[in-house]
Write a protein that holds these residues in place. Structure first.
Motif, PDB file in Angstrom:
ATOM      1  N   ASP A 336      21.554   6.581 -21.766  1.00  0.00           N
ATOM      2  CA  ASP A 336      21.846   5.717 -20.615  1.00  0.00           C
ATOM      3  C   ASP A 336      21.219   6.282 -19.347  1.00  0.00           C
ATOM      4  O   ASP A 336      21.880   6.942 -18.544  1.00  0.00           O
ATOM      5  N   ASP A 337      19.943   6.033 -19.176  1.00  0.00           N
ATOM      6  CA  ASP A 337      19.235   6.353 -17.935  1.00  0.00           C
ATOM      7  C   ASP A 337      19.469   5.184 -16.986  1.00  0.00           C
ATOM      8  O   ASP A 337      18.730   4.203 -16.997  1.00  0.00           O
ATOM      9  N   SER A 338      20.507   5.275 -16.171  1.00  0.00           N
ATOM     10  CA  SER A 338      21.045   4.120 -15.456  1.00  0.00           C
ATOM     11  C   SER A 338      19.992   3.324 -14.695  1.00  0.00           C
ATOM     12  O   SER A 338      19.914   2.097 -14.797  1.00  0.00           O
ATOM     13  N   LEU A 339      19.147   4.004 -13.920  1.00  0.00           N
ATOM     14  CA  LEU A 339      18.229   3.310 -13.021  1.00  0.00           C
ATOM     15  C   LEU A 339      16.771   3.603 -13.356  1.00  0.00           C
ATOM     16  O   LEU A 339      15.898   3.556 -12.480  1.00  0.00           O
ATOM     17  N   ASP A 340      16.498   3.910 -14.603  1.00  0.00           N
ATOM     18  CA  ASP A 340      15.127   4.022 -15.131  1.00  0.00           C
ATOM     19  C   ASP A 340      14.316   5.153 -14.502  1.00  0.00           C
ATOM     20  O   ASP A 340      13.110   5.017 -14.258  1.00  0.00           O
ATOM     21  N   VAL A 341      14.961   6.278 -14.282  1.00  0.00           N
ATOM     22  CA  VAL A 341      14.245   7.454 -13.791  1.00  0.00           C
ATOM     23  C   VAL A 341      13.235   7.932 -14.832  1.00  0.00           C
ATOM     24  O   VAL A 341      12.106   8.315 -14.500  1.00  0.00           O
ATOM     25  N   VAL A 342      13.628   7.880 -16.098  1.00  0.00           N
ATOM     26  CA  VAL A 342      12.738   8.321 -17.166  1.00  0.00           C
ATOM     27  C   VAL A 342      11.547   7.375 -17.297  1.00  0.00           C
ATOM     28  O   VAL A 342      10.391   7.806 -17.339  1.00  0.00           O
ATOM     29  N   GLY A 343      11.824   6.093 -17.360  1.00  0.00           N
ATOM     30  CA  GLY A 343      10.764   5.112 -17.554  1.00  0.00           C
ATOM     31  C   GLY A 343       9.756   5.075 -16.429  1.00  0.00           C
ATOM     32  O   GLY A 343       8.565   4.839 -16.655  1.00  0.00           O
ATOM     33  N   VAL A 344      10.205   5.315 -15.195  1.00  0.00           N
ATOM     34  CA  VAL A 344       9.306   5.238 -14.046  1.00  0.00           C
ATOM     35  C   VAL A 344       8.747   6.607 -13.672  1.00  0.00           C
ATOM     36  O   VAL A 344       7.531   6.789 -13.586  1.00  0.00           O
ATOM     37  N   HIS A 345       9.619   7.590 -13.459  1.00  0.00           N
ATOM     38  CA  HIS A 345       9.144   8.872 -12.921  1.00  0.00           C
ATOM     39  C   HIS A 345       8.574   9.790 -14.004  1.00  0.00           C
ATOM     40  O   HIS A 345       7.519  10.405 -13.804  1.00  0.00           O
ATOM     41  N   LEU A 346       9.260   9.910 -15.127  1.00  0.00           N
ATOM     42  CA  LEU A 346       8.730  10.782 -16.176  1.00  0.00           C
ATOM     43  C   LEU A 346       7.478  10.175 -16.801  1.00  0.00           C
ATOM     44  O   LEU A 346       6.436  10.831 -16.889  1.00  0.00           O
ATOM     45  N   VAL A 347       7.561   8.926 -17.227  1.00  0.00           N
ATOM     46  CA  VAL A 347       6.412   8.280 -17.860  1.00  0.00           C
ATOM     47  C   VAL A 347       5.274   8.089 -16.858  1.00  0.00           C
ATOM     48  O   VAL A 347       4.109   8.369 -17.155  1.00  0.00           O
ATOM     49  N   GLY A 348       5.600   7.645 -15.649  1.00  0.00           N
ATOM     50  CA  GLY A 348       4.564   7.473 -14.633  1.00  0.00           C
ATOM     51  C   GLY A 348       3.921   8.788 -14.244  1.00  0.00           C
ATOM     52  O   GLY A 348       2.694   8.857 -14.041  1.00  0.00           O
ATOM     53  N   GLY A 349       4.743   9.839 -14.136  1.00  0.00           N
ATOM     54  CA  GLY A 349       4.189  11.151 -13.790  1.00  0.00           C
ATOM     55  C   GLY A 349       3.276  11.692 -14.868  1.00  0.00           C
ATOM     56  O   GLY A 349       2.210  12.255 -14.584  1.00  0.00           O
ATOM     57  N   ILE A 350       3.668  11.517 -16.133  1.00  0.00           N
ATOM     58  CA  ILE A 350       2.829  11.973 -17.242  1.00  0.00           C
ATOM     59  C   ILE A 350       1.524  11.187 -17.285  1.00  0.00           C
ATOM     60  O   ILE A 350       0.432  11.761 -17.432  1.00  0.00           O
ATOM     61  N   ALA A 351       1.633   9.860 -17.155  1.00  0.00           N
ATOM     62  CA  ALA A 351       0.428   9.019 -17.208  1.00  0.00           C
ATOM     63  C   ALA A 351      -0.550   9.394 -16.105  1.00  0.00           C
ATOM     64  O   ALA A 351      -1.756   9.562 -16.341  1.00  0.00           O
ATOM     65  N   GLY A 352      -0.044   9.536 -14.886  1.00  0.00           N
ATOM     66  CA  GLY A 352      -0.925   9.859 -13.767  1.00  0.00           C
ATOM     67  C   GLY A 352      -1.554  11.236 -13.889  1.00  0.00           C
ATOM     68  O   GLY A 352      -2.727  11.430 -13.545  1.00  0.00           O
ATOM     69  N   THR A 353      -0.789  12.199 -14.393  1.00  0.00           N
ATOM     70  CA  THR A 353      -1.311  13.557 -14.540  1.00  0.00           C
ATOM     71  C   THR A 353      -2.374  13.631 -15.625  1.00  0.00           C
ATOM     72  O   THR A 353      -3.421  14.260 -15.454  1.00  0.00           O
ATOM     73  N   LEU A 354      -2.121  12.986 -16.756  1.00  0.00           N
ATOM     74  CA  LEU A 354      -3.094  13.021 -17.847  1.00  0.00           C
ATOM     75  C   LEU A 354      -4.352  12.233 -17.524  1.00  0.00           C
ATOM     76  O   LEU A 354      -5.460  12.627 -17.920  1.00  0.00           O
ATOM     77  N   MET A 355      -4.216  11.140 -16.792  1.00  0.00           N
ATOM     78  CA  MET A 355      -5.390  10.310 -16.507  1.00  0.00           C
ATOM     79  C   MET A 355      -6.384  10.985 -15.577  1.00  0.00           C
ATOM     80  O   MET A 355      -7.538  10.564 -15.492  1.00  0.00           O
ATOM     81  N   VAL A 356      -5.956  12.034 -14.887  1.00  0.00           N
ATOM     82  CA  VAL A 356      -6.922  12.844 -14.136  1.00  0.00           C
ATOM     83  C   VAL A 356      -8.015  13.333 -15.078  1.00  0.00           C
ATOM     84  O   VAL A 356      -9.201  13.346 -14.741  1.00  0.00           O
ATOM     85  N   GLY A 357      -7.627  13.717 -16.285  1.00  0.00           N
ATOM     86  CA  GLY A 357      -8.585  14.211 -17.265  1.00  0.00           C
ATOM     87  C   GLY A 357      -9.513  13.149 -17.801  1.00  0.00           C
ATOM     88  O   GLY A 357     -10.495  13.465 -18.477  1.00  0.00           O
ATOM     89  N   LEU A 358      -9.213  11.890 -17.503  1.00  0.00           N
ATOM     90  CA  LEU A 358     -10.054  10.791 -17.959  1.00  0.00           C
ATOM     91  C   LEU A 358     -10.916  10.209 -16.851  1.00  0.00           C
ATOM     92  O   LEU A 358     -12.111   9.972 -17.050  1.00  0.00           O
ATOM     93  N   VAL A 359     -10.334   9.967 -15.669  1.00  0.00           N
ATOM     94  CA  VAL A 359     -11.049   9.196 -14.645  1.00  0.00           C
ATOM     95  C   VAL A 359     -11.355   9.979 -13.370  1.00  0.00           C
ATOM     96  O   VAL A 359     -11.828   9.400 -12.393  1.00  0.00           O
ATOM     97  N   ALA A 360     -11.105  11.283 -13.361  1.00  0.00           N
ATOM     98  CA  ALA A 360     -11.511  12.081 -12.194  1.00  0.00           C
ATOM     99  C   ALA A 360     -13.029  12.040 -12.057  1.00  0.00           C
ATOM    100  O   ALA A 360     -13.759  12.016 -13.044  1.00  0.00           O
ATOM    101  N   THR A 361     -13.499  12.033 -10.824  1.00  0.00           N
ATOM    102  CA  THR A 361     -14.928  11.977 -10.561  1.00  0.00           C
ATOM    103  C   THR A 361     -15.318  13.054  -9.562  1.00  0.00           C
ATOM    104  O   THR A 361     -14.569  13.332  -8.622  1.00  0.00           O
ATOM    105  N   LYS A 362     -16.494  13.631  -9.750  1.00  0.00           N
ATOM    106  CA  LYS A 362     -16.957  14.704  -8.870  1.00  0.00           C
ATOM    107  C   LYS A 362     -17.178  14.225  -7.445  1.00  0.00           C
ATOM    108  O   LYS A 362     -17.221  15.033  -6.511  1.00  0.00           O
ATOM    109  N   GLU A 363     -17.338  12.915  -7.259  1.00  0.00           N
ATOM    110  CA  GLU A 363     -17.565  12.393  -5.906  1.00  0.00           C
ATOM    111  C   GLU A 363     -16.284  12.382  -5.071  1.00  0.00           C
ATOM    112  O   GLU A 363     -16.335  12.275  -3.853  1.00  0.00           O
ATOM    113  N   ALA A 364     -15.135  12.493  -5.725  1.00  0.00           N
ATOM    114  CA  ALA A 364     -13.861  12.539  -5.003  1.00  0.00           C
ATOM    115  C   ALA A 364     -13.667  13.939  -4.421  1.00  0.00           C
ATOM    116  O   ALA A 364     -14.342  14.887  -4.814  1.00  0.00           O
TER     117      ALA A 364
END
Length: 450
Positions: A336-364
């Protein structure tokens, strides 16, 4: 011997920007209080808001006593900073009013400004956890958990992720702390691991140990005030510019880049969450729009200085879809994750952190290429290690702390108190005086008849 902090003349533009950014990040916590407060039932809104507001008090006191020192002090076995080094902010509040060349600095800004900015991150990280345990956690247990968790979990993890500049005797400036970004070379610009994965993991563990709300999932527990939720999401989006662009710690091009990528990813995530709802449920909701906004903000946090606009769009789109789908996992797995902390913050944090390894660019500004920009898998595995380390430590430490509190002062409200409503049980207050409103209506009708 290190001279820490550096003494010098602050850059006024950078100082002004970081002061504004600190205030913006502080505003995020009341914004979160409205966001979470609107999502609970009417009988729990005050407690939900109080959990965020009380975090501002608990974390601030501990931060100025030893938290800043544990985060940015000299390494103690690479686990945390020396808590005695800046106890009570010793040596950081100086600065001769008549000699602006002898002000303690962190980078180009006064150390006090840096202290204030980083404090706001610590506050909201603790407050984020509260959404997973709405309606059933004792308020006293929450205060105890907040104090223990920020000390044992957040301060050390922040020491691993965030770094400080140190001037040595030979005049060189070296990084201090932050082994995840300096030795591992993972990219986490503004706290995707230290803040969102850390808090999301803690929320999951605490919710499991605490147990389900009475009647969940059998009884409907819909948000009682969606305008509150939308207001909170708007305040979070506004304050997040201090969170991400402020992490440049300077009024420069990196701040400008992160401002744009943050905006783009957030917009994409909101639209993709709504599209997912439309396809899955047949309609798009205001709660979905607000949740999509937060999911995009979470996902772009670690990557905002390492991607271009196309990368930001991709991160936002993935976060919007992934988080919209992930919020249903609690029903499948029975936590019972009452207000979706897991679905938004854990999953979103993992997705954003891992996607650096996919879409990071040297121009940034970060100057690192991910898999899709010719960088191979090198950055991706570094991101993955950072995720696993923070997730594992947060899970184990949170479980230990929660069990200690459970078997000492107790974690959960009595069944009778929970049934009556946590606002009355914990605070002897209610957000809405329905009885008085009803009586007023009756009196008004009688007066009109007379």
């Amino acid at each position: 011997m290190d001279h820490y902090p550096i003494l010098g003349t602050p850059n006024t533009g950078d100082t002004a920007w970081l002061l504004v950014s600190a205030a913006l990040v502080l505003l995020m916590t009341p914004g979160l209080a409205f966001f979470y407060g609107g999502m609970v039932r009417a009988r729990g809104v005050l407690n939900m808001i109080m959990m965020s507001i009380s975090a501002m008090g608990v974390v601030t006191v501990l931060w100025v006593l030893y938290g800043y020192s544990m985060t940015f002090g000299n390494d103690v076995g690479r686990l945390f900073g020396n808590p005695a080094q800046f106890f009570g902010l010793e040596g950081l509040l100086g600065g001769n009013a008549t000699d602006t060349t002898q002000i303690p600095l962190m980078g180009t800004v006064p150390a006090t400004v840096f202290v204030a900015f980083q404090l706001m991150f610590a506050i909201i990280t603790v407050a984020l956890i509260s959404g997973a345990v709405a309606d059933r956690l004792k308020f006293g247990a929450w205060l105890a958990f907040a104090a223990l968790w920020v000390t044992v979990v957040y301060f050390p993890v922040a020491h691993w992720v965030f770094d400080a500049d140190v001037s040595t005797d030979d005049g060189s400036v070296v990084h201090h702390g932050g082994w995840i970004v300096n030795q591992l070379k993972a990219i986490d610009f503004a706290g995707g691991t230290a803040v969102h994965i850390n808090a999301g993991t803690a929320g999951l563990v605490l919710a499991i140990i605490l147990g389900k709300r009475l009647g969940w999932p059998r009884l409907p527990m819909r948000p009682h005030n969606l305008p509150f939720v939308m207001l909170g999401a708007g305040l979070l989006w506004f304050g997040w510019y201090g969170f991400n662009a402020g992490s440049a710690a300077s009024a420069n091009g990196t701040a400008g880049t992160t401002f744009i990528t943050t905006t783009v990813a957030t917009a994409a995530a909101m639209l993709c969450w709504l599209l997912t709802e439309r396809i899955r449920d047949g309609h798009a909701t205001s709660l979905g729009a607000a949740s999509g906004i937060v999911a995009g903000l979470v996902a772009i946090t670690p990557s905002c200085a390492s991607v271009n606009v196309l990368g930001a769009l991709a991160i936002g789109a993935v976060a919007g879809v992934a988080c919209a789908l992930a919020v249903g996992l609690k029903f499948r797995f029975g936590f019972d994750d009452s207000l979706d902390v897991v679905g938004v913050h854990l999953v979103g944090g993992i997705a954003g952190t891992l996607m650096v390894g996919l879409v990071a660019t040297k121009e940034a500004p970060a100057g690192v290429a991910g898999l899709f920009y010719g960088g191979g898998f090198d950055q991706l595995w570094r991101q993955a290690v950072g995720v696993v380390v923070v997730l594992a430590y947060s899970a184990i430490a949170t479980a230990i702390l929660a069990l200690i509190i459970k078997y000492t002062i107790g974690l959960r409200l009595d069944r009778e108190e929970e049934s009556a409503g946590i606002d009355e049980a914990a605070h002897a207050e209610t957000a809405y005086d329905f009885a008085a409103a009803g009586a007023g209506s009756v009196i008004g009708r009688h007066s009109a008849q007379e």
